[in-house]
Design a protein around this motif. Sequence first.
Motif, PDB file in Angstrom:
ATOM      1  N   ASP A 160       0.856  -1.180   0.000  1.00 56.71           N
ATOM      2  CA  ASP A 160       0.000   0.000   0.000  1.00 56.71           C
ATOM      3  C   ASP A 160       0.897   1.236   0.000  1.00 56.71           C
ATOM      4  OD1 ASP A 160      -1.786   2.062   0.494  1.00 56.71           O
ATOM      5  OD2 ASP A 160      -2.838   1.019   2.098  1.00 56.71           O
ATOM      6  N   THR A 161       0.754   2.071  -0.996  1.00 60.79           N
ATOM      7  CA  THR A 161       1.619   3.252  -1.095  1.00 60.79           C
ATOM      8  C   THR A 161       1.363   4.250   0.019  1.00 60.79           C
ATOM      9  OG1 THR A 161       0.068   4.280  -2.646  1.00 60.79           O
ATOM     10  CG2 THR A 161       1.925   3.061  -3.587  1.00 60.79           C
ATOM     11  N   ARG A 162       0.280   4.062   0.765  1.00 66.75           N
ATOM     12  CA  ARG A 162       0.034   4.928   1.918  1.00 66.75           C
ATOM     13  C   ARG A 162       0.835   4.475   3.135  1.00 66.75           C
ATOM     14  NH1 ARG A 162      -6.234   4.048   1.642  1.00 66.75           N
ATOM     15  NH2 ARG A 162      -5.307   2.046   1.253  1.00 66.75           N
ATOM     16  N   GLU A 163       1.440   3.314   3.062  1.00 64.35           N
ATOM     17  CA  GLU A 163       2.215   2.760   4.179  1.00 64.35           C
ATOM     18  C   GLU A 163       3.713   2.881   3.905  1.00 64.35           C
ATOM     19  OE1 GLU A 163       0.690   2.028   6.935  1.00 64.35           O
ATOM     20  OE2 GLU A 163      -1.278   2.249   6.037  1.00 64.35           O
ATOM     21  N   ILE A 164       4.133   4.071   3.508  1.00 64.21           N
ATOM     22  CA  ILE A 164       5.547   4.343   3.260  1.00 64.21           C
ATOM     23  C   ILE A 164       6.008   5.400   4.248  1.00 64.21           C
ATOM     24  CG2 ILE A 164       7.239   5.194   1.597  1.00 64.21           C
ATOM     25  CD1 ILE A 164       5.418   4.151  -0.624  1.00 64.21           C
ATOM     26  N   TYR A 165       7.064   5.069   4.974  1.00 62.61           N
ATOM     27  CA  TYR A 165       7.571   5.956   6.028  1.00 62.61           C
ATOM     28  C   TYR A 165       9.091   6.002   5.945  1.00 62.61           C
ATOM     29  CZ  TYR A 165       2.914   4.970   7.787  1.00 62.61           C
ATOM     30  OH  TYR A 165       1.560   4.834   7.903  1.00 62.61           O
ATOM     31  N   SER A 166       9.656   7.046   6.463  1.00 61.67           N
ATOM     32  CA  SER A 166      11.115   7.119   6.525  1.00 61.67           C
ATOM     33  C   SER A 166      11.616   6.227   7.656  1.00 61.67           C
ATOM     34  CB  SER A 166      11.576   8.561   6.751  1.00 61.67           C
ATOM     35  OG  SER A 166      11.265   8.974   8.061  1.00 61.67           O
ATOM     36  N   LEU A 167      12.809   5.741   7.494  1.00 58.71           N
ATOM     37  CA  LEU A 167      13.417   4.941   8.547  1.00 58.71           C
ATOM     38  C   LEU A 167      13.556   5.766   9.822  1.00 58.71           C
ATOM     39  CD1 LEU A 167      14.766   2.343   9.507  1.00 58.71           C
ATOM     40  CD2 LEU A 167      16.904   3.174   8.511  1.00 58.71           C
ATOM     41  N   THR A 168      13.861   7.035   9.661  1.00 60.58           N
ATOM     42  CA  THR A 168      13.985   7.932  10.817  1.00 60.58           C
ATOM     43  C   THR A 168      12.676   7.993  11.587  1.00 60.58           C
ATOM     44  OG1 THR A 168      15.643   9.237   9.657  1.00 60.58           O
ATOM     45  CG2 THR A 168      14.559  10.288  11.528  1.00 60.58           C
ATOM     46  N   ASP A 169      11.552   8.126  10.864  1.00 63.44           N
ATOM     47  CA  ASP A 169      10.248   8.164  11.524  1.00 63.44           C
ATOM     48  C   ASP A 169       9.977   6.846  12.247  1.00 63.44           C
ATOM     49  OD1 ASP A 169       7.564   9.396  12.030  1.00 63.44           O
ATOM     50  OD2 ASP A 169       6.936   7.645  10.858  1.00 63.44           O
ATOM     51  N   PHE A 170      10.318   5.747  11.607  1.00 62.10           N
ATOM     52  CA  PHE A 170      10.123   4.439  12.232  1.00 62.10           C
ATOM     53  C   PHE A 170      10.926   4.334  13.521  1.00 62.10           C
ATOM     54  CE2 PHE A 170      11.041  -0.035  12.947  1.00 62.10           C
ATOM     55  CZ  PHE A 170       9.786  -0.609  12.799  1.00 62.10           C
ATOM     56  N   LEU A 171      12.181   4.769  13.490  1.00 61.90           N
ATOM     57  CA  LEU A 171      13.019   4.688  14.682  1.00 61.90           C
ATOM     58  C   LEU A 171      12.505   5.590  15.803  1.00 61.90           C
ATOM     59  CD1 LEU A 171      16.525   4.602  12.970  1.00 61.90           C
ATOM     60  CD2 LEU A 171      15.307   2.691  14.045  1.00 61.90           C
ATOM     61  N   ARG A 172      12.038   6.762  15.451  1.00 63.02           N
ATOM     62  CA  ARG A 172      11.534   7.697  16.463  1.00 63.02           C
ATOM     63  C   ARG A 172      10.191   7.264  17.042  1.00 63.02           C
ATOM     64  NH1 ARG A 172      12.935  13.148  13.131  1.00 63.02           N
ATOM     65  NH2 ARG A 172      15.151  13.184  13.631  1.00 63.02           N
ATOM     66  N   ASN A 173       9.373   6.612  16.229  1.00 62.03           N
ATOM     67  CA  ASN A 173       8.008   6.263  16.638  1.00 62.03           C
ATOM     68  C   ASN A 173       7.747   4.767  16.503  1.00 62.03           C
ATOM     69  OD1 ASN A 173       7.101   9.119  16.938  1.00 62.03           O
ATOM     70  ND2 ASN A 173       7.560   9.150  14.744  1.00 62.03           N
ATOM     71  N   HIS A 174       8.725   3.967  16.859  1.00 68.97           N
ATOM     72  CA  HIS A 174       8.612   2.525  16.636  1.00 68.97           C
ATOM     73  C   HIS A 174       7.407   1.893  17.323  1.00 68.97           C
ATOM     74  CE1 HIS A 174      11.011   2.812  20.328  1.00 68.97           C
ATOM     75  NE2 HIS A 174      10.487   1.644  20.645  1.00 68.97           N
ATOM     76  N   LYS A 175       7.024   2.377  18.488  1.00 66.88           N
ATOM     77  CA  LYS A 175       5.873   1.784  19.178  1.00 66.88           C
ATOM     78  C   LYS A 175       4.589   1.967  18.378  1.00 66.88           C
ATOM     79  CE  LYS A 175       7.772   2.122  23.816  1.00 66.88           C
ATOM     80  NZ  LYS A 175       7.654   2.683  25.158  1.00 66.88           N
ATOM     81  N   VAL A 176       4.422   3.137  17.794  1.00 68.89           N
ATOM     82  CA  VAL A 176       3.239   3.410  16.962  1.00 68.89           C
ATOM     83  C   VAL A 176       3.256   2.519  15.723  1.00 68.89           C
ATOM     84  CG1 VAL A 176       2.079   5.161  15.549  1.00 68.89           C
ATOM     85  CG2 VAL A 176       3.015   5.776  17.789  1.00 68.89           C
ATOM     86  N   PRO A 193       2.229  -4.705   5.583  1.00 67.17           N
ATOM     87  CA  PRO A 193       3.626  -4.296   5.680  1.00 67.17           C
ATOM     88  C   PRO A 193       3.801  -2.797   5.465  1.00 67.17           C
ATOM     89  CG  PRO A 193       3.225  -5.376   3.585  1.00 67.17           C
ATOM     90  CD  PRO A 193       1.960  -5.487   4.385  1.00 67.17           C
ATOM     91  N   GLU A 194       4.919  -2.293   5.946  1.00 66.70           N
ATOM     92  CA  GLU A 194       5.285  -0.902   5.724  1.00 66.70           C
ATOM     93  C   GLU A 194       6.592  -0.869   4.943  1.00 66.70           C
ATOM     94  OE1 GLU A 194       5.720   1.186   9.421  1.00 66.70           O
ATOM     95  OE2 GLU A 194       3.592   1.086   9.886  1.00 66.70           O
ATOM     96  N   VAL A 195       6.708   0.100   4.055  1.00 65.02           N
ATOM     97  CA  VAL A 195       7.950   0.347   3.334  1.00 65.02           C
ATOM     98  C   VAL A 195       8.676   1.455   4.068  1.00 65.02           C
ATOM     99  CG1 VAL A 195       8.978   1.113   1.154  1.00 65.02           C
ATOM    100  CG2 VAL A 195       6.919  -0.323   1.133  1.00 65.02           C
ATOM    101  N   LEU A 196       9.942   1.225   4.363  1.00 65.02           N
ATOM    102  CA  LEU A 196      10.754   2.251   5.000  1.00 65.02           C
ATOM    103  C   LEU A 196      11.760   2.777   3.988  1.00 65.02           C
ATOM    104  CD1 LEU A 196      11.449   0.585   8.468  1.00 65.02           C
ATOM    105  CD2 LEU A 196       9.518   2.012   7.757  1.00 65.02           C
ATOM    106  N   THR A 197      11.913   4.105   3.981  1.00 60.58           N
ATOM    107  CA  THR A 197      12.800   4.741   3.020  1.00 60.58           C
ATOM    108  C   THR A 197      14.047   5.289   3.698  1.00 60.58           C
ATOM    109  OG1 THR A 197      11.727   6.897   3.262  1.00 60.58           O
ATOM    110  CG2 THR A 197      10.841   5.412   1.563  1.00 60.58           C
ATOM    111  N   VAL A 198      15.108   5.357   2.925  1.00 61.92           N
ATOM    112  CA  VAL A 198      16.348   5.999   3.339  1.00 61.92           C
ATOM    113  C   VAL A 198      16.684   6.981   2.221  1.00 61.92           C
ATOM    114  CG1 VAL A 198      18.785   5.688   3.851  1.00 61.92           C
ATOM    115  CG2 VAL A 198      17.118   3.985   4.636  1.00 61.92           C
TER     116      VAL A 198
END
Length: 95
Positions: free
Chosen positions: A3-19, A30-35
């Motif tokens: 789902d293209t709406r489930e794309i997040y930066s790796l930084t966002d994932f690391l900062r908000n991993h619980k969410v 699944p989520e796609v994480l970008t660098v």
Amino acid sequence: MLDTREIYSLTDFLRNHKVHVARLKETQAPEVLTVNGKAEVVVQDAASYQAMLDRLQHLETLAAIQEGMASAERGERKPAAQVLSEMQAKYGLSR
């Protein structure tokens, strides 16, 4: 499908991993994480990953069965006794 709406930066994932982990468990999507703006990693919850592996194994088994049936239809068969002897020799099995 991702789902293209489930794309997040790796930084966002690391900062908000619980969410993110909570969302992964809830949606099982699944989520796609970008660098640097490029897709680099896909993450998903463990249960969904295991379900995907189970489906893949099932499909691979079906494909192998279909190939075996097609081989038999082409006349590429061996007597069971010959197959058993070959397996015994290959794997060191005794009767």
